[in-house]
Each structure stands twice: as structure tokens, then as C-alpha cells.
Write a protein that holds these residues in place. Structure first.
Motif, PDB file in Angstrom:
ATOM      1  N   LEU A   1      10.524  -0.647  -6.251  1.00 39.72           N
ATOM      2  CA  LEU A   1       9.711  -0.595  -5.048  1.00 39.72           C
ATOM      3  C   LEU A   1       9.243  -2.014  -4.753  1.00 39.72           C
ATOM      4  CD1 LEU A   1       7.525   2.542  -5.969  1.00 39.72           C
ATOM      5  CD2 LEU A   1       9.868   2.471  -5.071  1.00 39.72           C
ATOM      6  N   VAL A   2       9.679  -2.564  -3.618  1.00 34.45           N
ATOM      7  CA  VAL A   2       9.445  -3.975  -3.306  1.00 34.45           C
ATOM      8  C   VAL A   2       8.976  -4.165  -1.868  1.00 34.45           C
ATOM      9  CG1 VAL A   2      11.151  -4.778  -5.009  1.00 34.45           C
ATOM     10  CG2 VAL A   2      11.867  -4.344  -2.661  1.00 34.45           C
ATOM     11  N   GLU A   3       8.302  -5.283  -1.644  1.00 36.54           N
ATOM     12  CA  GLU A   3       7.892  -5.633  -0.284  1.00 36.54           C
ATOM     13  C   GLU A   3       9.002  -6.349   0.465  1.00 36.54           C
ATOM     14  OE1 GLU A   3       3.362  -6.422   0.177  1.00 36.54           O
ATOM     15  OE2 GLU A   3       4.059  -7.526  -1.599  1.00 36.54           O
ATOM     16  N   GLU A  35       0.838  -1.210   0.000  1.00 38.21           N
ATOM     17  CA  GLU A  35       0.000   0.000   0.000  1.00 38.21           C
ATOM     18  C   GLU A  35       0.875   1.263   0.000  1.00 38.21           C
ATOM     19  OE1 GLU A  35      -3.162   2.331   2.877  1.00 38.21           O
ATOM     20  OE2 GLU A  35      -3.066   0.138   3.003  1.00 38.21           O
ATOM     21  N   ARG A  36       1.894   1.272   0.832  1.00 38.46           N
ATOM     22  CA  ARG A  36       2.795   2.429   0.890  1.00 38.46           C
ATOM     23  C   ARG A  36       3.600   2.552  -0.403  1.00 38.46           C
ATOM     24  NH1 ARG A  36       5.764   3.451   6.238  1.00 38.46           N
ATOM     25  NH2 ARG A  36       3.776   4.403   6.657  1.00 38.46           N
ATOM     26  N   LEU A  37       4.000   1.417  -0.986  1.00 42.31           N
ATOM     27  CA  LEU A  37       4.746   1.452  -2.248  1.00 42.31           C
ATOM     28  C   LEU A  37       3.901   2.067  -3.354  1.00 42.31           C
ATOM     29  CD1 LEU A  37       6.443  -2.071  -2.180  1.00 42.31           C
ATOM     30  CD2 LEU A  37       7.505   0.156  -1.669  1.00 42.31           C
ATOM     31  N   ARG A  38       2.630   1.728  -3.403  1.00 38.19           N
ATOM     32  CA  ARG A  38       1.745   2.301  -4.428  1.00 38.19           C
ATOM     33  C   ARG A  38       1.577   3.810  -4.215  1.00 38.19           C
ATOM     34  NH1 ARG A  38       0.792  -1.640  -7.512  1.00 38.19           N
ATOM     35  NH2 ARG A  38       0.118  -3.709  -6.890  1.00 38.19           N
ATOM     36  N   GLN A  39       1.482   4.233  -2.954  1.00 40.11           N
ATOM     37  CA  GLN A  39       1.401   5.667  -2.657  1.00 40.11           C
ATOM     38  C   GLN A  39       2.681   6.371  -3.102  1.00 40.11           C
ATOM     39  OE1 GLN A  39       0.757   5.526   1.564  1.00 40.11           O
ATOM     40  NE2 GLN A  39      -1.457   5.260   1.379  1.00 40.11           N
TER      41      GLN A  39
END
Length: 144
Positions: free
Chosen positions: A75-77, A38-42
Motif C-alpha cells: 500500500l503506497v502513496e 489516510e485511505r491506505l491506513r483505512q
């Protein structure tokens, strides 16, 4: 052993990440950002419009594999999902698994979120216990 630094008192972690990424790209550094999806998409949305005249090229885990491989910023988890091993920027609450493979680890800590600050203290101690020297940057003092 990676160089570890904590950047404290970020008023807006995503805004700070955008500025950090822009600066790293100007120095031709490849950056891996770790956070929950969610934070990566933001962050991705902000990177697209951060500076109208600049394009901060990036790719999000799970998107086109070829673009992901070529992008200077991913951007990765999980840090293990990145092919880059230069700079790891952690925007999550946990110590990133696989951080040891990177040359530099940067932890960004909010100035307003007490839970984020408490999680950062846990990460700080874990890095220290693992034998890492830690650099501390207070963003309030730096900007003031």
C-alpha cells in the motif's frame, strides 16, 4: 503498455479493494495499491479483519522495509515506491505516476461520490489520449 480497466459503481471502494486483493492473491498476483495515506491506513485495517479465516498479507509504505519488500500486497502513496510491477490498483483521485511500469492498472470508481466519478472521467480521457485501450466493468451489472 499496461492493460487498463475501470471498475465502476463500487458501493464501497475499500470493501471492493479487499475482495479484489483476495482474488488476486488466490491467483498469486502481486498487487500495489495507490491512494492517499489516510485511505491506505483505512484499507490496511480492513485487510487485517476482512476474512476472519484468511490473512491478506500486506505492508504499508514507511513500515518495516524487509516486510515491505516481501509482502505480496503493498500500500503506497506513489506507484514508484513499489517493487512490484504486476497489478496496480488505484484508489486515489489522480492518475498514478509511473503506472506505465505495471502489467495491469485497475481504477476503482465509487457509485455514490460524484467527485470521484468526475476524477475518473479525467483519468479515462488521459489514458485514452496516451493510447491505452480501456476495459470497462460495471459492478452493479456484474453483481445483479
Amino acid at each position: 503498455m499496461p492493460q487498463v480497466s475501470f471498475h465502476f459503481n463500487a458501493p464501497d471502494k475499500l470493501e471492493y479493494a479487499c475482495r479484489f486483493i483476495r482474488k488476486a492473491m488466490r491467483h498469486d498476483a502481486r498487487v500495489t495499491v495507490v491512494a492517499p495515506m489516510e485511505r491506505l491506513r483505512q484499507l490496511s485495517a480492513r485487510l487485517w479483519k476482512f476474512a476472519g479465516h484468511e490473512f491478506l498479507a500486506h505492508a504499508v509504505q514507511g513500515e518495516d522495509a524487509e516486510i515491505f519488500t516481501l509482502a505480496p500486497v503493498v500500500l503506497v502513496e506513489s506507484a514508484a515506491a513499489s517493487t512490484h510491477q504486476e497489478v496496480l490498483l488505484n484508489l486515489g483521485g489522480e492518475m498514478p505516476q509511473g503506472f506505465e511500469a505495471f502489467a495491469k492498472v485497475v481504477e476503482v470508481v465509487s457509485s455514490f461520490d460524484e467527485q470521484d466519478r468526475a476524477q475518473a472521467r479525467v483519468r479515462w480521457r488521459a489514458y485514452q489520449e496516451a493510447g491505452h485501450a480501456i476495459e470497462r466493468f460495471d459492478l452493479v451489472l456484474k453483481e445483479g
